[in-house]
Design a protein around this motif. Sequence first.
Motif, PDB file in Angstrom:
ATOM      1  N   UNK A   1      13.975  -1.571  -4.729  1.00  0.00           N
ATOM      2  CA  UNK A   1      13.703  -0.287  -5.372  1.00  0.00           C
ATOM      3  C   UNK A   1      12.707   0.450  -4.491  1.00  0.00           C
ATOM      4  N   UNK A   2      12.628   1.769  -4.722  1.00  0.00           N
ATOM      5  CA  UNK A   2      11.708   2.541  -3.893  1.00  0.00           C
ATOM      6  C   UNK A   2      10.267   2.126  -4.107  1.00  0.00           C
ATOM      7  N   UNK A   3       9.903   1.781  -5.351  1.00  0.00           N
ATOM      8  CA  UNK A   3       8.502   1.441  -5.584  1.00  0.00           C
ATOM      9  C   UNK A   3       8.163   0.089  -4.963  1.00  0.00           C
ATOM     10  N   UNK A   4       9.109  -0.860  -4.995  1.00  0.00           N
ATOM     11  CA  UNK A   4       8.860  -2.134  -4.310  1.00  0.00           C
ATOM     12  C   UNK A   4       8.703  -1.904  -2.813  1.00  0.00           C
ATOM     13  N   UNK A   5       9.600  -1.099  -2.275  1.00  0.00           N
ATOM     14  CA  UNK A   5       9.547  -0.824  -0.843  1.00  0.00           C
ATOM     15  C   UNK A   5       8.233  -0.143  -0.490  1.00  0.00           C
ATOM     16  N   UNK A   6       7.821   0.787  -1.354  1.00  0.00           N
ATOM     17  CA  UNK A   6       6.574   1.510  -1.085  1.00  0.00           C
ATOM     18  C   UNK A   6       5.381   0.549  -1.048  1.00  0.00           C
ATOM     19  N   UNK A   7       5.346  -0.350  -2.007  1.00  0.00           N
ATOM     20  CA  UNK A   7       4.241  -1.310  -2.081  1.00  0.00           C
ATOM     21  C   UNK A   7       4.160  -2.128  -0.789  1.00  0.00           C
ATOM     22  N   UNK A   8       5.301  -2.612  -0.385  1.00  0.00           N
ATOM     23  CA  UNK A   8       5.366  -3.456   0.811  1.00  0.00           C
ATOM     24  C   UNK A   8       4.995  -2.677   2.071  1.00  0.00           C
ATOM     25  N   UNK A   9       5.515  -1.478   2.162  1.00  0.00           N
ATOM     26  CA  UNK A   9       5.240  -0.650   3.341  1.00  0.00           C
ATOM     27  C   UNK A   9       3.761  -0.325   3.431  1.00  0.00           C
ATOM     28  N   UNK A  10       3.161   0.020   2.313  1.00  0.00           N
ATOM     29  CA  UNK A  10       1.734   0.346   2.336  1.00  0.00           C
ATOM     30  C   UNK A  10       0.907  -0.871   2.728  1.00  0.00           C
ATOM     31  N   UNK A  11       1.311  -2.036   2.254  1.00  0.00           N
ATOM     32  CA  UNK A  11       0.600  -3.259   2.610  1.00  0.00           C
ATOM     33  C   UNK A  11       0.674  -3.486   4.118  1.00  0.00           C
ATOM     34  N   UNK A  12       1.860  -3.301   4.676  1.00  0.00           N
ATOM     35  CA  UNK A  12       2.028  -3.469   6.130  1.00  0.00           C
ATOM     36  C   UNK A  12       1.151  -2.486   6.906  1.00  0.00           C
ATOM     37  N   UNK A  13       1.159  -1.240   6.439  1.00  0.00           N
ATOM     38  CA  UNK A  13       0.385  -0.216   7.142  1.00  0.00           C
ATOM     39  C   UNK A  13      -1.090  -0.561   7.119  1.00  0.00           C
ATOM     40  N   UNK A  14      -1.543  -1.058   5.986  1.00  0.00           N
ATOM     41  CA  UNK A  14      -2.942  -1.427   5.848  1.00  0.00           C
ATOM     42  C   UNK A  14      -3.265  -2.547   6.843  1.00  0.00           C
ATOM     43  N   UNK A  15      -2.399  -3.542   6.867  1.00  0.00           N
ATOM     44  CA  UNK A  15      -2.547  -4.660   7.809  1.00  0.00           C
ATOM     45  C   UNK A  15      -2.736  -4.167   9.239  1.00  0.00           C
ATOM     46  N   UNK A  16      -1.883  -3.189   9.582  1.00  0.00           N
ATOM     47  CA  UNK A  16      -1.874  -2.715  10.960  1.00  0.00           C
ATOM     48  C   UNK A  16      -2.930  -1.639  11.210  1.00  0.00           C
ATOM     49  N   UNK A  17      -3.691  -1.331  10.162  1.00  0.00           N
ATOM     50  CA  UNK A  17      -4.731  -0.317  10.316  1.00  0.00           C
ATOM     51  C   UNK A  17      -4.174   1.084  10.494  1.00  0.00           C
ATOM     52  N   UNK A  18      -2.987   1.323  10.002  1.00  0.00           N
ATOM     53  CA  UNK A  18      -2.367   2.639  10.194  1.00  0.00           C
ATOM     54  C   UNK A  18      -2.442   3.531   8.946  1.00  0.00           C
ATOM     55  N   UNK A  19      -2.948   2.962   7.851  1.00  0.00           N
ATOM     56  CA  UNK A  19      -3.085   3.773   6.634  1.00  0.00           C
ATOM     57  C   UNK A  19      -4.488   4.366   6.619  1.00  0.00           C
ATOM     58  N   UNK A  20      -4.566   5.642   6.944  1.00  0.00           N
ATOM     59  CA  UNK A  20      -5.864   6.280   7.103  1.00  0.00           C
ATOM     60  C   UNK A  20      -6.560   6.459   5.767  1.00  0.00           C
ATOM     61  N   UNK A  21      -5.847   7.052   4.814  1.00  0.00           N
ATOM     62  CA  UNK A  21      -6.413   7.229   3.471  1.00  0.00           C
ATOM     63  C   UNK A  21      -5.305   7.560   2.483  1.00  0.00           C
ATOM     64  N   UNK A  22      -5.669   7.434   1.197  1.00  0.00           N
ATOM     65  CA  UNK A  22      -4.738   7.831   0.147  1.00  0.00           C
ATOM     66  C   UNK A  22      -5.523   8.737  -0.798  1.00  0.00           C
ATOM     67  N   UNK A  23      -4.936   9.835  -1.202  1.00  0.00           N
ATOM     68  CA  UNK A  23      -5.660  10.678  -2.156  1.00  0.00           C
ATOM     69  C   UNK A  23      -4.726  11.203  -3.244  1.00  0.00           C
ATOM     70  N   UNK A  24      -5.360  11.478  -4.386  1.00  0.00           N
ATOM     71  CA  UNK A  24      -4.595  12.024  -5.509  1.00  0.00           C
ATOM     72  C   UNK A  24      -4.055  13.397  -5.132  1.00  0.00           C
ATOM     73  N   UNK A  25      -2.854  13.655  -5.539  1.00  0.00           N
ATOM     74  CA  UNK A  25      -2.217  14.916  -5.152  1.00  0.00           C
ATOM     75  C   UNK A  25      -1.296  15.375  -6.277  1.00  0.00           C
ATOM     76  N   UNK A  26      -1.508  16.614  -6.722  1.00  0.00           N
ATOM     77  CA  UNK A  26      -0.674  17.147  -7.805  1.00  0.00           C
ATOM     78  C   UNK A  26       0.229  18.220  -7.213  1.00  0.00           C
ATOM     79  N   UNK A  27       1.520  18.073  -7.410  1.00  0.00           N
ATOM     80  CA  UNK A  27       2.447  19.069  -6.849  1.00  0.00           C
ATOM     81  C   UNK A  27       3.723  19.143  -7.690  1.00  0.00           C
ATOM     82  N   UNK A  28       4.515  20.162  -7.428  1.00  0.00           N
ATOM     83  CA  UNK A  28       5.737  20.380  -8.203  1.00  0.00           C
ATOM     84  C   UNK A  28       6.894  19.614  -7.579  1.00  0.00           C
ATOM     85  N   UNK A  29       7.596  18.872  -8.399  1.00  0.00           N
ATOM     86  CA  UNK A  29       8.719  18.071  -7.928  1.00  0.00           C
ATOM     87  C   UNK A  29       9.963  18.426  -8.747  1.00  0.00           C
TER      88      UNK A  29
END
Length: 803
Positions: A311-339
Amino acid sequence: MEPLYRPQGVEERWQGTWEDEGLYAAHADDARETFVICLPPPNVTDRLHMGHALNASCQDVLIRWHRMRGFNALWQPGYDHASIALQAVMVRRLAAEGLTRQDLGRDAFVERCFAFIRDYGGQIMGQLRSLGASLDYRRHRFTMDEGYTRAVMRFFVHLAEKGYVYRGTRIVNWCPGCASTVSDLEVDHIEVDDTLNWIRYPLADGSGHVTIATVRPPTMLGDVAVAVHPADERYRDLVGREVIVPVAGRRVPVIADERVERGFGTGALKVTPGHDPLDWELGRTHGLPEPMVIGLDGRMTDEAGEFTGMTQSDAEELILARLKEQGLLEKREHYRHAVGHCNRSGDRIEPLVLLQWWCEMEELVQPAIAALRDGRVRSKPGQQTNVMLSYLENIRPWCVSRQLWWGHRIPVWYCPNGHETIAERAPSACASCGNGELRQDEDVLDTWFSSALWPFATLGWPDPTPDLDRFYPGDVCSTGRDINFLWVSRMIWAGLELMGDIPFSAVNYHAMILAPDGRRMSKSLGTGIDPTTLIDEHGADATRYGLLKMSSSQDVRFSVGAIEEGRKLANKLWNVSRLLLSDADPGIEARPAAVEERWILARLDRVQAEVEDHFAAFDFAHAAQALYHLTFGDFCSWYAESIKPRLAAGDAQARATALAALERLLALLHPVMPHVTEEIWSHLPDRQTRLIVALWPQPDGRFAEAEAALDRVHEAAAIFRRSGVLPALDRDEKRIFDAVVRPERQRANGNVEAERGRLREEIARGERMLANDRFVRNAPAEVVNAERTKLERYRSELDAIGG
RNA sequence: GGGCGCGUAGCUCAGCGGGAGAGCGCCCGCUUCACACGCGGGAGGUCGCUGGUUCAAUCCCAGCCGCGCCCACCA
């Protein structure tokens, strides 16, 4: 006749009579001038809601008014098959039985839909009848009846032949809940809370990185480029070089494009043509591939490598974990937008690149733009014309295919050799190679594709019928603002394209009725009110009156008070009729002579003209208001009261004149309140026509002079009530005063001093104004004169009460 | 982000350049011979806020504040 008017029974009886006697029926061979309205076809899935009831009331006023004026008036009813909406209903019903549509199979599912329509399809027409809507019910049409379906096929083939309709791979709005594409107009942009992820994309040569911001990390598996603005100094050196998409490990180019916003995020955009509309356009411009990493089921596809099937949310979790490992996730911030969300199912729209049928709009729409610009099609309120124009001037291709079972199946057949044959009817062989193994396209058409044909397909198009010849183009389309793009604009361009003429010259956008608390009326919010209960409780006439009365502006809160006002108006009419009809003898000629008789005829003339103007301008709220005051104030409080003594004395002349005036009053009210007026009409001994529906009164025109005649009595009564002193009146005036005010029964306030004070204040004010040089010099002469007249009047009134 | 509309009496709404209105609700009085779903009388409003134009502004203009809706590919 009882003192309390009870609409129950009376209304139903007249509805039966009118329909049985064919008063609603329009005929092509009737030579009188036509007046045509097409009812916006309600969905078969609906019951009547407040918007339907209001709109039907508006249209019925117009059609009855024109019928009374001698037009050959056609108001044609029908239903829309509501492809996506009805399919959703049927799927829910099947789910309740523990079934899916696949369990049934396509043919059985479609048969169930038809059966549903047979079972429930009559409901709305029944409700419209109970409102008194004078539709030509014999002409009932359905957007999937045999002839209409033929029209839809002709429309598709016509557009395909002219090259407007084609099959192509483009980015679409995919609704996972409906398991279908939807058009741009069926997507609502809703604000949601999201997370913006800042991710580093290393340069391929190891010399650094670019940071991009995204709310959907899984889509990076489909990235094919990073884009920056060509004038962005920060990235100028990077354009043309390559970066590595983290996790995916793919090398992609850095491209420059002006559509990138320098101010958003870091000013660098990851380009995912398969899953984002802007990215798709960038991809087409720059010749990039369009890998699809998310599938129709919302899960990661084979192209997502190790994430396939997640699922997309599983994939997202895994991808973010990998990015963190590799030091490539700079930051995450709350964001409100129209979808984008599907306005049918509420699901979040998934932009995907799919092979679909499209209609190219820009050229098709030009004649409609011209018709709106030069005023051949007007709207009320007028600014809606500009709203539609700005839509048409910025129109984009229309995705017309839907992956549904219920609807008009796309008339395209494919052969094993890859040819497509487009035809109105199923061909026996491929038009290109003659192969007989044909397979029809699985998809159906957008519901609104067929709705666009409503004004002429209902008259027989594509056949050259007498109805089509006689009743096209029509006159008025009345509807809600919510479907001006979806429906109204499409009828206009389709009419011009296929019929060579506009379908109607005026569009009435009625008010949107909100719940009493100001929210939208809707079933899901529990804020809806069923008009049928209003009709049961207060009567159709009162409901019609109330809805029209309250619908004065763009949005209005529902208040039952307006409907109760209508009920009181019906009751008032009923009772004044009892007064005038008691002891009425037939055959006595009306001969207006007394001042109050001339006066009421002059009032009827004036209010009739006002009401006609209001009707013509689709201003039903003011028409209702004018009729209410005519009835309560002028007719009952002043005229009827003033002739009571003569009626009591057995003056047959006065009674006959009053009945003639009543006859006119009833006729003016009939378009708004047809039932009670027809019922009273049927008791008139000397009515001009057997049924009221066949008559619109001619203005009398003789007595305009009498219009001001009661003003003095009116004012004298006001002074008397406030002060107890009666200003001087002549004989006629005194007679009316005595009849209406009935001093012997009044205990007037007798506050002479307060009234004197009031008048002195007014006089002082007038004197101040007239003493002001700049006012006298600059104000228009008639304003100054009006001030002088008022001053005189106040002085004489003060004089009259001994000031 | 762009557009439309709305903020006037307790409520729902008219009015949109020269004396603040209607219906409902409220108070008082009326079983008056059409109607108590009625009749008569009355209370209740710095017409969202601030400026401007005008002899005169609830009404026109500008800017704020609040509300509703439509459109929109700033990831």
